[in-house]
Design a protein around this motif. Sequence first.
Motif, short mmCIF file in Angstrom:
data_model
loop_
_atom_site.label_atom_id
_atom_site.label_comp_id
_atom_site.label_asym_id
_atom_site.label_seq_id
_atom_site.Cartn_x
_atom_site.Cartn_y
_atom_site.Cartn_z
N GLY A 25 2.50 -3.38 -6.42
CA GLY A 25 1.17 -3.00 -6.86
C GLY A 25 0.87 -1.52 -6.70
O GLY A 25 -0.28 -1.11 -6.65
N ARG A 26 1.92 -0.71 -6.63
CA ARG A 26 1.77 0.75 -6.47
C ARG A 26 0.91 1.10 -5.26
O ARG A 26 0.09 2.00 -5.31
CB ARG A 26 1.24 1.39 -7.74
CG ARG A 26 2.13 1.20 -8.95
CD ARG A 26 1.72 2.09 -10.10
NE ARG A 26 2.46 1.81 -11.29
CZ ARG A 26 3.68 2.24 -11.57
NH1 ARG A 26 4.30 3.00 -10.72
NH2 ARG A 26 4.28 1.92 -12.69
N THR A 27 1.14 0.38 -4.17
CA THR A 27 0.31 0.59 -2.97
C THR A 27 1.08 1.19 -1.79
O THR A 27 0.47 1.51 -0.77
CB THR A 27 -0.29 -0.75 -2.49
OG1 THR A 27 0.78 -1.65 -2.17
CG2 THR A 27 -1.18 -1.37 -3.55
N LYS A 28 2.39 1.33 -1.92
CA LYS A 28 3.21 1.76 -0.78
C LYS A 28 3.47 3.26 -0.81
O LYS A 28 3.50 3.89 -1.87
CB LYS A 28 4.55 1.01 -0.75
CG LYS A 28 4.39 -0.49 -0.73
CD LYS A 28 3.60 -0.95 0.48
CE LYS A 28 3.43 -2.45 0.50
NZ LYS A 28 2.29 -2.89 1.23
N SER A 29 3.72 3.81 0.36
CA SER A 29 4.01 5.24 0.49
C SER A 29 5.42 5.54 -0.04
O SER A 29 6.26 4.65 -0.16
CB SER A 29 3.93 5.67 1.95
OG SER A 29 5.01 5.12 2.68
#
Length: 130
Positions: A25-29
């Motif tokens: 979900g394009r949420t990680k660093s």
Amino acid sequence: MSAARCSRRRSSIRKLGSGIDVNTGRTKSDDWLSALRDLSVAGTNRNALEAYMASWTGTDLSARVSGTETHAHAILGELDLGASKTKIEETVGSWFKNLTVNEMLETGHYPMYERPAEFVGTVPQLLMRP
């Protein structure tokens, strides 16, 4: 690090780990994406990976399992764009009459890495269900 260099670095990492990035979900660093990408590459034999990918794209077992009454369990991450709860219920649920879908919140395709404690707690609960 300059803004331009930071932007180039981020772009490079995103390209290499774009599949992982989308599936979470394009949420990680960047560091998290790089670590999972590196772990995946380090633990993967090229021939095994190619055979695995071919099995997902070239094998259709749906007719063989359709209508089975065996209990099936799916653990999904709500942020995984490739495997939504609705999609799994419509496809896998049409094959397995007794499908349980557990959707983990704030998690993508890799719940065992994204939320390991919750994942470890979920698996035994599903295995103990009839």
